[in-house]
Design an enzyme around this catalytic site. Structure first.
Site, PDB file in Angstrom:
ATOM      1  CG  ASP A 124      -2.046   0.999   1.106  1.00 33.11           C
ATOM      2  OD1 ASP A 124      -2.419   1.343  -0.031  1.00 33.11           O
ATOM      3  OD2 ASP A 124      -2.571   1.425   2.142  1.00 33.11           O
TER       4      ASP A 124
ATOM      5  CG  HIS B  68      -4.100  10.988   2.409  1.00 33.98           C
ATOM      6  ND1 HIS B  68      -5.122  10.967   3.327  1.00 33.98           N
ATOM      7  CD2 HIS B  68      -3.248   9.979   2.767  1.00 33.98           C
ATOM      8  CE1 HIS B  68      -4.913   9.997   4.210  1.00 33.98           C
ATOM      9  NE2 HIS B  68      -3.788   9.392   3.893  1.00 33.98           N
TER      10      HIS B  68
ATOM     11  NE  ARG C 252       4.869  15.064  10.231  1.00 31.98           N
ATOM     12  CZ  ARG C 252       4.237  14.244   9.403  1.00 31.98           C
ATOM     13  NH1 ARG C 252       3.794  13.089   9.849  1.00 31.98           N
ATOM     14  NH2 ARG C 252       4.037  14.580   8.145  1.00 31.98           N
TER      15      ARG C 252
ATOM     16  CD  GLU D  23      -6.139   4.987   4.669  1.00 36.78           C
ATOM     17  OE1 GLU D  23      -5.571   5.698   5.497  1.00 36.78           O
ATOM     18  OE2 GLU D  23      -5.539   4.134   3.965  1.00 36.78           O
TER      19      GLU D  23
ATOM     20  CD  GLU E 237      -5.582   2.962  -0.018  1.00 37.81           C
ATOM     21  OE1 GLU E 237      -4.820   2.244  -0.695  1.00 37.81           O
ATOM     22  OE2 GLU E 237      -5.437   3.154   1.209  1.00 37.81           O
TER      23      GLU E 237
ATOM     24  CG  ASP F 217      -5.796   0.104   3.592  1.00 35.70           C
ATOM     25  OD1 ASP F 217      -5.930  -1.050   4.010  1.00 35.70           O
ATOM     26  OD2 ASP F 217      -4.814   0.813   3.861  1.00 35.70           O
TER      27      ASP F 217
ATOM     28  NE  ARG G  48      -7.442   6.888   9.602  1.00 35.80           N
ATOM     29  CZ  ARG G  48      -6.719   6.749   8.512  1.00 35.80           C
ATOM     30  NH1 ARG G  48      -5.480   6.285   8.591  1.00 35.80           N
ATOM     31  NH2 ARG G  48      -7.224   7.080   7.336  1.00 35.80           N
TER      32      ARG G  48
ATOM     33  CD  GLN H  34      -2.800   4.594  10.730  1.00 41.33           C
ATOM     34  OE1 GLN H  34      -4.024   4.653  10.632  1.00 41.33           O
ATOM     35  NE2 GLN H  34      -1.987   5.079   9.817  1.00 41.33           N
TER      36      GLN H  34
ATOM     37  CE1 TYR I  64       3.260   7.535  12.454  1.00 37.67           C
ATOM     38  CE2 TYR I  64       1.929   7.533  14.450  1.00 37.67           C
ATOM     39  CZ  TYR I  64       2.679   8.212  13.503  1.00 37.67           C
ATOM     40  OH  TYR I  64       2.840   9.567  13.611  1.00 37.67           O
TER      41      TYR I  64
ATOM     42  CE  LYS J 255      -3.471   2.460   7.270  1.00 34.30           C
ATOM     43  NZ  LYS J 255      -4.278   3.279   6.349  1.00 34.30           N
TER      44      LYS J 255
ATOM     45  CB  THR K 141      -7.405  -4.461   2.348  1.00 32.86           C
ATOM     46  OG1 THR K 141      -6.483  -4.030   3.352  1.00 32.86           O
ATOM     47  CG2 THR K 141      -7.343  -3.506   1.164  1.00 32.86           C
TER      48      THR K 141
ATOM     49  CB  THR L 176      -6.081   8.052   1.462  1.00 27.17           C
ATOM     50  OG1 THR L 176      -6.076   7.072   2.493  1.00 27.17           O
ATOM     51  CG2 THR L 176      -7.388   8.819   1.502  1.00 27.17           C
TER      52      THR L 176
ATOM     53  CD  GLU M 230      -7.206  13.335   3.705  1.00 24.95           C
ATOM     54  OE1 GLU M 230      -6.786  14.290   3.022  1.00 24.95           O
ATOM     55  OE2 GLU M 230      -7.417  12.195   3.235  1.00 24.95           O
TER      56      GLU M 230
END
Length: 395
Positions: free
Chosen positions: A112, A119, A128, A186, A188, A220, A224, A227, A231, A240, A244, A333, A347
């Site tokens: 992926d 995105h 961040r 997501e 995709e 996908d 969250r 994750q 991560y 994840k 899928t 995404t 988002e």
């Protein structure tokens, strides 16, 4: 019983210019999966048609998955597609509502990517907020990706069980275990590899068409909260890998020739193996729509993707990794620059939710411009969220 060629409504996106491949069974032969081709709201039994016409490709089309056809290579893909057009007038059609669709190919490896600048920038601002730039320093120099879990790729229509795992909110002192509270989508686009490549044989940009058979829609699913906790430092894992979803229909690349479009302008110089300045247009103009419980929530434009599928394939193999029939990779995404073009709830809600609830049904559809004003459809991908199952003993 099969019937003769049906009449399609004007503008049907699954006409003779589309002809995507899938695998299906019928009520009278539930244990005999075979290859079918979608035509409007019907499925052409390609295996039966090939046998009746004495096709040299009858064995490939009678297989229970697309993999033998995928492995046969592009000249065979083109020959079979031409034959199928000649079989449309025969008595080989089953109503789509009366067949069961299967996962169309046996997945080898799954990768992926993270190819949408919009995105990646949006996620960077959410995760961040104090960073000077939303993108990481490497993002515009290479297509970022991760290896997913091939064994949990499921066909459209399969229920998705809410995953469980560790999560830790910023206000918690220790992690807790339980069902995901921030379940996301997501939207995709996925690419199915046909012709393999041996180890230490990188696939150049110009060889994309020789290796990639077709395209499908992907959801996908992403937990969250799981994750976010797991991560760092190695990236996506259990947040994840639980599911899928992919479409039951693989649209051949050749059906999308009229939708090819230049990639967005590059703002950083690329190393030679990724430099597509003189390559054929690598973008694809796919018009995606995302619905939750039949309510339209987003229209992500695939033409806005920064990294193309050809660049992703080139990067995926440049280190000497082999390419196998049935390898599958997804775009990451798909998001555009506008508020109604965002491909995930992270988002769309700026990370605040609401997230998916049990019972929610997510459906992703898409079409592409075809020749002479026609539309080329991509098979939908849909899934319903079901409650988490009881935790494992000791959890």
């Amino acid at each position: 019983m099969p019937q003769n060629r049906p009449e399609l409504p004007e503008g049907d996106p699954f006409g003779a210019d589309t002809l995507p491949y899938g695998v299906f069974t019928t009520a009278d032969a539930p244990d005999r999966p075979r290859i079918g081709v979608r035509y409007g709201a019907y499925v052409l039994d390609a295996a039966a048609a090939a046998a009746d016409h004495g096709s040299a490709h009858a064995g490939l089309l009678a297989a229970p998955t697309l993999n033998p056809l995928l492995a046969a290579g592009r000249p065979t893909w083109q020959a079979v597609r031409a034959e199928i057009r000649g079989w449309l007038d025969g008595p080989y059609f089953h109503p789509l509502a009366e067949v069961t669709l299967r996962l169309p190919f046996e997945v080898a490896d799954y990768v992926d990517f993270y190819a949408s600048e919009h995105h990646a920038s949006n996620v960077g601002r959410i995760f961040r907020p104090d960073a000077p730039e939303p993108l990481t320093p490497n993002w515009k120099h290479l297509p970022i990706g991760y290896h997913g879990r091939a064994g949990t790729i499921v066909v459209s229509g399969t229920d998705v069980v809410r995953p469980q795992g560790q999560r830790k909110a910023p206000t918690d002192t220790t992690p807790t275990f339980g069902p995901s509270l921030r379940l996301d989508i997501e939207a995709e686009v996925g690419f199915v590899v046909g012709t393999p490549a041996p180890e230490n044989t990188p696939v150049p940009l110009g060889a994309f068409r020789e290796h990639v058979f077709g395209v499908c829609l992907v959801n996908d699913w992403s937990a969250r909260d799981l994750q976010a906790w797991e991560y760092v430092p190695l990236g996506p894992f259990l947040g994840k890998s639980f599911a899928t979803s992919v479409s039951a229909w693989i649209t051949p690349l050749d059906a999308l020739d009229a939708a090819r479009t230049p990639a967005p302008e590059r703002t950083h110089p690329l190393l030679p193996y990724l430099d597509d300045a003189t390559a054929e247009p690598g973008g694809i103009d796919l018009r995606i729509e995302v619905r939750i419980n039949d309510e339209l929530v987003s229209r992500p434009p695939f033409s806005a993707m920064y990294w193309t599928a050809a660049q992703q394939l080139a990067h995926m193999t440049v280190n000497g990794a082999s390419l196998r029939t049935g390898d599958f990779y997804a775009s990451g995404t798909v998001s555009g620059p506008e508020p109604d073009q965002l491909g995930c709830l992270l988002e769309l809600t700026k990370g605040k939710g609401p997230w998916l609830a049990d019972g929610d049904v997510v459906t992703i559809t898409a079409w592409a411009p075809g020749a002479n004003g026609a539309r080329v459809g991509l098979g939908e991908v849909t899934g319903r969220i079901t409650p988490a199952r009881e935790a494992a003993p000791g959890a």
